[in-house]
Design a protein around this motif. Sequence first.
Motif, mmCIF file in Angstrom:
data_model
loop_
_atom_site.group_PDB
_atom_site.id
_atom_site.type_symbol
_atom_site.label_atom_id
_atom_site.label_comp_id
_atom_site.label_asym_id
_atom_site.label_seq_id
_atom_site.Cartn_x
_atom_site.Cartn_y
_atom_site.Cartn_z
ATOM 1 N N ILE A 18 47.786 24.194 -20.360
ATOM 2 C CA ILE A 18 48.050 23.575 -21.960
ATOM 3 C C ILE A 18 48.764 24.520 -22.628
ATOM 4 O O ILE A 18 48.770 25.693 -22.851
ATOM 5 N N LEU A 19 49.765 23.939 -23.222
ATOM 6 C CA LEU A 19 50.763 24.655 -23.873
ATOM 7 C C LEU A 19 50.448 24.756 -25.418
ATOM 8 O O LEU A 19 50.121 23.667 -26.125
ATOM 9 N N ILE A 20 50.419 25.921 -26.018
ATOM 10 C CA ILE A 20 50.023 26.077 -27.204
ATOM 11 C C ILE A 20 51.117 26.648 -28.405
ATOM 12 O O ILE A 20 51.842 27.607 -27.485
ATOM 13 N N ALA A 21 51.534 26.095 -29.167
ATOM 14 C CA ALA A 21 52.728 26.336 -29.983
ATOM 15 C C ALA A 21 52.339 26.162 -31.419
ATOM 16 O O ALA A 21 51.357 25.351 -31.633
ATOM 17 N N ARG A 22 53.017 26.619 -32.322
ATOM 18 C CA ARG A 22 53.111 26.148 -33.990
ATOM 19 C C ARG A 22 53.344 24.965 -33.909
ATOM 20 O O ARG A 22 52.733 24.112 -34.711
ATOM 21 N N ASP A 23 54.557 24.318 -33.557
ATOM 22 C CA ASP A 23 54.690 23.145 -33.720
ATOM 23 C C ASP A 23 55.730 22.602 -32.414
ATOM 24 O O ASP A 23 56.227 23.584 -31.930
ATOM 25 N N LEU A 24 56.026 21.479 -32.307
ATOM 26 C CA LEU A 24 57.090 21.001 -31.367
ATOM 27 C C LEU A 24 57.987 19.846 -32.030
ATOM 28 O O LEU A 24 57.519 19.061 -32.901
ATOM 29 N N THR A 25 59.139 19.952 -31.576
ATOM 30 C CA THR A 25 60.085 19.055 -32.033
ATOM 31 C C THR A 25 59.719 17.638 -31.104
ATOM 32 O O THR A 25 59.502 17.924 -30.116
ATOM 33 N N PRO A 26 60.531 16.511 -31.311
ATOM 34 C CA PRO A 26 60.437 15.424 -30.352
ATOM 35 C C PRO A 26 61.499 15.723 -29.186
ATOM 36 O O PRO A 26 60.911 15.488 -28.040
ATOM 37 N N ALA A 27 62.234 16.633 -29.276
ATOM 38 C CA ALA A 27 62.899 16.898 -28.272
ATOM 39 C C ALA A 27 62.379 17.965 -27.275
ATOM 40 O O ALA A 27 62.473 17.747 -26.214
ATOM 41 N N ASP A 28 61.620 18.820 -27.886
ATOM 42 C CA ASP A 28 60.552 19.655 -27.172
ATOM 43 C C ASP A 28 59.719 18.902 -26.374
ATOM 44 O O ASP A 28 59.598 19.193 -25.030
ATOM 45 N N SER A 29 59.172 17.781 -26.685
ATOM 46 C CA SER A 29 58.155 17.137 -26.213
ATOM 47 C C SER A 29 58.802 16.187 -25.203
ATOM 48 O O SER A 29 58.390 16.108 -23.994
ATOM 49 N N ALA A 30 59.921 15.832 -25.253
ATOM 50 C CA ALA A 30 60.685 14.781 -24.353
ATOM 51 C C ALA A 30 61.007 15.636 -23.124
ATOM 52 O O ALA A 30 61.317 15.194 -21.936
ATOM 53 N N ALA A 31 61.396 17.157 -23.342
ATOM 54 C CA ALA A 31 61.728 17.877 -22.245
ATOM 55 C C ALA A 31 60.495 18.525 -21.356
ATOM 56 O O ALA A 31 60.791 19.368 -20.593
ATOM 57 N N LEU A 32 59.306 18.140 -22.026
ATOM 58 C CA LEU A 32 58.186 18.818 -20.899
ATOM 59 C C LEU A 32 58.118 18.441 -19.582
ATOM 60 O O LEU A 32 58.301 17.265 -19.436
ATOM 61 N N ASP A 33 57.785 19.297 -18.513
ATOM 62 C CA ASP A 33 57.918 19.156 -17.373
ATOM 63 C C ASP A 33 56.246 18.630 -16.905
ATOM 64 O O ASP A 33 55.335 19.394 -17.195
ATOM 65 N N LEU A 34 56.058 17.190 -16.709
ATOM 66 C CA LEU A 34 54.880 17.126 -16.761
ATOM 67 C C LEU A 34 54.030 17.525 -15.428
ATOM 68 O O LEU A 34 52.749 17.518 -15.325
ATOM 69 N N ALA A 35 54.574 18.119 -14.635
ATOM 70 C CA ALA A 35 54.254 18.850 -13.371
ATOM 71 C C ALA A 35 53.520 20.290 -13.802
ATOM 72 O O ALA A 35 52.703 20.830 -13.075
ATOM 73 N N GLU A 36 53.972 20.665 -15.023
ATOM 74 C CA GLU A 36 53.676 22.141 -15.260
ATOM 75 C C GLU A 36 52.699 21.745 -16.701
ATOM 76 O O GLU A 36 51.792 22.721 -16.974
ATOM 77 N N ILE A 37 52.968 20.847 -17.565
ATOM 78 C CA ILE A 37 52.216 20.574 -18.645
ATOM 79 C C ILE A 37 51.305 19.630 -18.575
ATOM 80 O O ILE A 37 51.613 18.383 -18.463
ATOM 81 N N ALA A 38 49.921 20.086 -18.543
ATOM 82 C CA ALA A 38 48.658 18.792 -18.757
ATOM 83 C C ALA A 38 48.460 18.591 -20.148
ATOM 84 O O ALA A 38 47.933 17.427 -20.195
ATOM 85 N N ALA A 39 48.616 19.274 -21.213
ATOM 86 C CA ALA A 39 48.309 18.917 -22.457
ATOM 87 C C ALA A 39 49.033 19.868 -23.416
ATOM 88 O O ALA A 39 49.569 20.839 -23.129
ATOM 89 N N PHE A 40 48.954 19.527 -24.781
ATOM 90 C CA PHE A 40 49.573 20.527 -25.806
ATOM 91 C C PHE A 40 48.815 20.401 -26.993
ATOM 92 O O PHE A 40 48.216 19.541 -27.403
ATOM 93 N N CYS A 41 48.885 21.786 -27.671
ATOM 94 C CA CYS A 41 48.019 21.967 -28.822
ATOM 95 C C CYS A 41 48.868 22.719 -29.841
ATOM 96 O O CYS A 41 49.377 23.793 -29.315
ATOM 97 N N THR A 42 48.937 22.216 -31.168
ATOM 98 C CA THR A 42 50.079 22.759 -32.004
ATOM 99 C C THR A 42 49.059 23.252 -33.077
ATOM 100 O O THR A 42 47.846 22.736 -33.500
ATOM 101 N N SER A 43 49.355 24.422 -33.977
ATOM 102 C CA SER A 43 48.601 25.096 -34.910
ATOM 103 C C SER A 43 49.016 24.021 -36.433
ATOM 104 O O SER A 43 48.262 23.871 -37.287
ATOM 105 N N ALA A 44 50.342 23.468 -36.362
ATOM 106 C CA ALA A 44 50.669 23.066 -37.195
ATOM 107 C C ALA A 44 50.878 21.395 -37.000
ATOM 108 O O ALA A 44 50.632 20.795 -35.815
ATOM 109 N N GLY A 45 51.814 20.643 -37.862
ATOM 110 C CA GLY A 45 52.277 19.340 -37.359
ATOM 111 C C GLY A 45 51.264 18.369 -38.058
ATOM 112 O O GLY A 45 50.475 18.355 -38.425
#
Length: 420
Positions: A18-45
């Motif tokens: 589970i990736l935790i970050a302050r926020d993600l851009t659309p480019a960040d999301s599109a580049a996620l490796d689905l073999a490594e990232i099962a979900a993500f959580c942001t503090s903002a957005g």
Amino acid sequence: MRHLPARDPRPQAEGPCILIARDLTPADSAALDLAEIAAFCTSAGGATSHAVQVAYSLGIPTVVAAGDGVLSIPEGQMCALDGDTGTLHAGLEGSDLDAAIAYRDQDRAQACHLAAVGTTPVILTGTVMGASQVTEMRAAGAEGIGLFATELAFLGREQRLADEDEHYQAYRAIARAVGEAPVTLRTLDIGGDKEMPALGLPEEDNPFLGVRGLRLSLRRPDLFLPQLRAAYRAARDDGARLRLMFPMVTGVEEFTRAAQMAREVQAELGAPPLPLGVMVEVPACALAVDQFVQHVDFLSIGTNDLAQYLTATSRTNSALARDFDPLHVAVTRTVQTITAAAAGSVPVSACGGLAGDPVGAVVLASLGVTALAVAVPYLPEVRDALCRADASSLATIRDQALETGGSRLLRSLVTSLLDL
């Protein structure tokens, strides 16, 4: 990035995280490796930001605007993320961990049992990130691609823009993957929270009301014409059944200018004509639909931005994440106004988060929308909900939507009527 090891930029962990970050851009999301990232959580957005929409299209469970407290969760701690309830459970162990695993497995089993059969009151199409999702889309019973957001294939580039041939290869790959089914290409929709550094655009005080969507394309033919040429080449050379959809349109004059440019490219290349339409996501466009239907071949309601502009609630402001209501009565009444004005003239589809929500999809169908563009992972749930709706239940839901609207009331009503 400052905290990542210089020699290996990937976090070291066992299994999907589970990736935790302050926020993600659309480019960040599109580049996620689905073999490594099962979900993500942001503090903002915000729940309907474009970063979340990218994750939604990929089927990545997501929680946003969780507060700065999530940033203090130690790396490596066992967590569970529930995208349905917007909850992140940290420090799981023992029976709590067992319960979370059982819940996940049960949820997956239920999803597998939703059949891609049955009659729905609207046409279902897919929203895809690329050709790799087409097989899954077909298995879910979608009739073509209702939205291919062309900019998402090229976000994150720092130096160089995609050229005509790159656009052409992307479009023909999508078209070949779906075969005879239609594909709706949305032309470049940069602006708001979607940035393309290679463009070098000036910073704007209010980018969601700035030079974005078709406004940018009309100002930058160097961006727009390669897209148009690539689409018409794919139609000419590969027989691709493409439709061109222009985003962020406010007036008929903008559409007619874009349409004229498209037809000039068509004539130059000796290509077949392509249906031309607009996204109805700006109140000015929504309230002037009776003028647009005289010129366009189709309409598609962009539910996320339409709700944002109608309710003056930012898609990306974490302080307003819980206030954003895509089923506000102003939204439902506007949707009904659009479908009524277009009835008998041009088809009206809808896309965005509301179309991929089983309850939202049923409400949209009740309001006269003729097709829905749904992110591939959510097609089975949406189809299941629509198959449960008959004329009587749709009429009841429509009346409630136009009288009071609101996600809380409509969710309760639809869930009760359709036994969801």
